[in-house]
Write a protein that holds these residues in place. Structure first.
Motif, short mmCIF file in Angstrom:
data_model
loop_
_atom_site.label_atom_id
_atom_site.label_comp_id
_atom_site.label_asym_id
_atom_site.label_seq_id
_atom_site.Cartn_x
_atom_site.Cartn_y
_atom_site.Cartn_z
N VAL A 192 -2.19 14.44 -14.85
CA VAL A 192 -2.22 13.76 -16.06
C VAL A 192 -2.46 14.67 -17.35
CG1 VAL A 192 -3.90 12.48 -17.28
CG2 VAL A 192 -3.77 11.79 -15.08
N GLY A 193 -3.04 15.84 -17.33
CA GLY A 193 -3.10 16.56 -18.26
C GLY A 193 -1.32 16.97 -18.57
N LEU A 194 -0.63 17.52 -17.77
CA LEU A 194 0.73 18.10 -17.75
C LEU A 194 1.56 16.74 -18.55
CD1 LEU A 194 1.24 20.38 -14.88
CD2 LEU A 194 0.36 21.16 -17.28
N ALA A 195 1.43 15.62 -17.84
CA ALA A 195 1.98 14.29 -18.27
C ALA A 195 1.86 14.11 -19.76
CB ALA A 195 1.75 13.17 -17.58
N ALA A 196 0.61 14.48 -20.13
CA ALA A 196 0.27 14.17 -21.50
C ALA A 196 0.91 15.20 -22.60
CB ALA A 196 -1.24 14.44 -21.60
N VAL A 197 1.06 16.28 -22.03
CA VAL A 197 1.69 17.30 -22.81
C VAL A 197 3.32 16.91 -23.01
CG1 VAL A 197 2.28 19.73 -23.15
CG2 VAL A 197 0.09 19.17 -22.24
N CYS A 198 3.62 16.58 -22.04
CA CYS A 198 5.11 15.99 -22.03
C CYS A 198 5.52 14.97 -23.09
CB CYS A 198 5.76 15.68 -20.60
SG CYS A 198 5.82 17.05 -19.46
N LEU A 199 4.56 14.22 -23.21
CA LEU A 199 4.58 12.84 -23.81
C LEU A 199 4.29 13.15 -25.42
CD1 LEU A 199 5.53 11.52 -21.48
CD2 LEU A 199 3.78 9.56 -22.14
N VAL A 200 3.94 14.40 -25.71
CA VAL A 200 3.44 14.79 -26.83
C VAL A 200 4.86 14.93 -27.77
CG1 VAL A 200 2.88 16.95 -28.51
CG2 VAL A 200 1.19 15.99 -26.78
N PHE A 201 5.92 15.16 -26.98
CA PHE A 201 7.33 15.57 -27.81
C PHE A 201 7.82 13.98 -27.85
CE2 PHE A 201 6.06 19.23 -25.68
CZ PHE A 201 6.38 20.24 -26.94
N ARG A 202 8.00 13.34 -28.96
CA ARG A 202 8.77 12.27 -29.25
C ARG A 202 10.22 12.06 -28.37
NH1 ARG A 202 7.21 8.93 -32.61
NH2 ARG A 202 6.03 10.61 -33.94
N GLY A 203 10.39 10.92 -27.63
CA GLY A 203 11.67 11.04 -26.88
C GLY A 203 11.72 11.80 -25.69
N ALA A 204 10.84 12.37 -25.31
CA ALA A 204 10.74 13.23 -23.95
C ALA A 204 11.24 12.39 -22.85
CB ALA A 204 9.31 13.85 -23.52
N PRO A 205 11.96 13.10 -21.96
CA PRO A 205 12.40 12.51 -20.58
C PRO A 205 11.56 12.32 -19.56
CG PRO A 205 12.88 14.90 -20.63
CD PRO A 205 12.25 14.48 -22.12
N MET A 206 10.29 12.55 -19.70
CA MET A 206 9.32 12.38 -18.43
C MET A 206 8.57 11.21 -18.86
SD MET A 206 9.78 14.55 -16.32
CE MET A 206 10.98 15.87 -16.23
N ALA A 207 8.63 10.15 -19.58
CA ALA A 207 8.09 9.27 -19.70
C ALA A 207 7.66 8.16 -18.62
CB ALA A 207 8.38 8.07 -20.80
N ARG A 208 8.81 7.87 -17.86
CA ARG A 208 8.73 7.16 -16.51
C ARG A 208 7.82 7.81 -15.42
NH1 ARG A 208 11.73 5.92 -11.81
NH2 ARG A 208 11.53 3.90 -11.08
N PRO A 209 8.05 9.25 -15.27
CA PRO A 209 7.27 9.86 -13.98
C PRO A 209 5.85 9.91 -14.50
CG PRO A 209 8.98 11.20 -14.99
CD PRO A 209 9.32 9.89 -15.69
N ALA A 210 5.59 10.17 -15.91
CA ALA A 210 4.34 10.27 -16.48
C ALA A 210 3.31 9.01 -16.42
CB ALA A 210 4.27 10.40 -17.80
N HIS A 211 3.97 7.81 -16.68
CA HIS A 211 3.19 6.60 -16.49
C HIS A 211 3.36 6.16 -14.80
CE1 HIS A 211 4.59 5.72 -20.78
NE2 HIS A 211 3.28 5.51 -20.61
N LEU A 212 4.07 6.68 -14.03
CA LEU A 212 3.75 6.41 -12.53
C LEU A 212 2.66 7.33 -12.09
CD1 LEU A 212 7.49 6.60 -11.14
CD2 LEU A 212 5.96 4.72 -11.14
N VAL A 213 2.65 8.34 -12.66
CA VAL A 213 1.20 9.22 -12.52
C VAL A 213 -0.03 8.41 -12.71
CG1 VAL A 213 0.27 11.44 -13.05
CG2 VAL A 213 2.35 11.50 -12.34
N LEU A 214 0.03 7.75 -14.11
CA LEU A 214 -0.91 7.34 -14.36
C LEU A 214 -1.50 6.07 -13.80
CD1 LEU A 214 -2.70 7.26 -17.19
CD2 LEU A 214 -1.35 5.29 -17.89
N ALA A 215 -0.33 5.37 -13.09
CA ALA A 215 -0.60 4.09 -12.01
C ALA A 215 -1.34 4.71 -11.06
CB ALA A 215 0.80 3.42 -11.89
N ALA A 216 -0.89 6.12 -10.44
CA ALA A 216 -1.18 6.60 -9.20
C ALA A 216 -2.68 7.02 -9.33
CB ALA A 216 -0.49 7.90 -8.87
N ALA A 217 -3.29 7.45 -10.52
CA ALA A 217 -4.54 7.74 -10.98
C ALA A 217 -5.45 6.53 -10.80
CB ALA A 217 -4.77 8.51 -12.21
#
Length: 411
Positions: free
Chosen positions: A318-343
């Protein structure tokens, strides 16, 4: 910025701060047992195990007689940290420090989101991701490690040496932050090497047993929540005669073929490492978020393929996904939200319905299939997106180019 945009920004920030305050108050009430949570008591790790280690560490040695001590030497600092709040009992002090680490991560993400080209999506992922894990988030020291990792990545673009220093310190807390260096420049690796060497030598000189964790890890089995454990959850319904037992600090499967599945899991981790090495050699393009994207992908791969997927491991993701999404238009939006669902699913399988997981009944197996399936899909998605955003496509063969040109002309 216009007055209207400024007002909307301020309102958005107030909203996310309010959600943080409310959810963290609820988490504190849970770990302080004001609000009881069904399932096993997740705070016992702090009040019993951590506090026991605390008493040993105060004598000037590591817990050499406890095989559940499986952490690098700097972990002693996290275990000893409640001494900084002597007016509280050990467990309460630990929970307060976990809250402060949580608030630090939130503050760093919110501050970073105010820069040009940045987004508050990262702060929102963190605000919701931590409470989705329930009281486990505050009852383990992984929040403190994640705070170090987030600070390292956010500083990494402008200050590679700071990245290396913090990554090394994080790795000496709990190993996995070494993966933050997956796409780091040489200056970061040099700083990491110097920091790790100096700290390890210091720990070895100050207290005996600094390297005991290396031998305590080798006999770990297959933990009941891991990807490989699904084999035995299903096999129990087909006549497999193994057992579930507390072993080396976690609930594991013991019995026939467990060693084989554990070996295959380590083989899968080796394959993941090989893919990362291939990506590192092929990557040519670098964007603002590449450093964070590579770290997130690496930790996600190693977590998913691990013999142990403890609930607190999701805090790292969750912490690393959050850093990825700090950058606008980052490519990791989908896997980040999948991790959120997994949490969110992780909270259901531990602690709420952990008895079903241990029993391998249909509900427990379903929860693990969903949670581990989400992590597996997130891993594949992260790999694809990282590859596409950094590895240039090979040039088309001449004949294929001619065919495409001809098809365009005759269309």
């Amino acid at each position: 910025m216009s007055a209207g945009n400024g007002a909307r920004t301020a309102k958005s920030i107030r909203a996310v701060v309010a959600v943080f305050a409310v959810t963290r108050c609820l988490l504190l009430l849970c770990v302080l047992r004001v609000l009881p949570v069904p399932g096993p008591d997740v705070t016992s790790d702090v009040s019993v195990i951590y506090q026991g280690w605390y008493e040993v560490l105060k004598t000037g040695t590591y817990p050499l007689d406890d095989v559940t001590w499986q952490y690098p030497p700097a972990a002693a600092l996290a275990i000893l940290s409640p001494a900084a709040v002597p007016f509280l009992d050990y467990a309460s002090g630990f929970f307060v420090l976990a809250l402060l680490a949580d608030a630090l991560v939130f503050g760093l993400l919110l501050y970073a989101s105010g820069r040009p080209g940045k987004s508050r999506a990262g702060a929102r992922i963190w605000v919701w991701g931590v409470p989705l894990l329930g009281p486990t988030a505050y009852a383990r020291y992984d929040l403190m490690v994640t705070a170090v990792a987030v600070a390292a990545l956010l500083a990494g673009l402008r200050h590679p040496r700071t990245l290396g220093t913090l990554a090394a310190f994080g790795a000496l807390l709990k190993v996995w932050p070494v993966l933050l260096l997956t796409r780091a420049p040489r200056r970061a690796w040099a700083a990491a090497a110097v920091t790790a060497t100096a700290f390890l030598l210091g720990c070895h000189a100050v207290a005996p047993g600094a390297f005991a964790f290396l031998t305590f890890q080798r006999d770990r089995g297959t933990e009941v929540e891991s990807l490989g454990a699904l084999v035995f959850h299903v096999a129990r319904h087909l006549g497999w005669h193994g057992r579930v037992q507390l072993n080396y600090g976690s609930v594991e499967f013991l019995g026939p073929y467990v060693g084989l599945v554990s070996t295959l899991a380590m083989g899968l981790t080796a394959v993941a490492f090989g893919w990362l090495l291939l990506w590192r050699l092929r990557a040519r393009r670098t964007g603002p978020s590449t450093l964070a994207d590579a770290a997130f992908t690496a930790v996600l791969l190693f977590t998913t393929t691990s013999r142990v997927i403890s609930p607190q491991y999701l805090i790292w993701l969750v912490g690393l996904a959050a850093v990825c999404l700090v950058f606008r238009g980052a490519p990791m939006a989908r896997p980040a939200h999948l991790v959120l669902a997994a949490a969110g699913v992780t909270l259901l399988e531990f602690p709420l319905w952990f008895s079903h997981v241990v029993a391998s009944d249909w509900l427990g197996v379903l929860l693990l299939f969903v949670r581990n399936g989400l992590l597996a899909v997130a891993s594949v998605s992260a790999c694809r997106r990282l590859w596409r955003s950094t590895v240039p496509r090979p040039p088309l063969p001449v004949q294929q180019v001619r065919t495409r040109v001809f098809s365009v002309l005759v269309r």
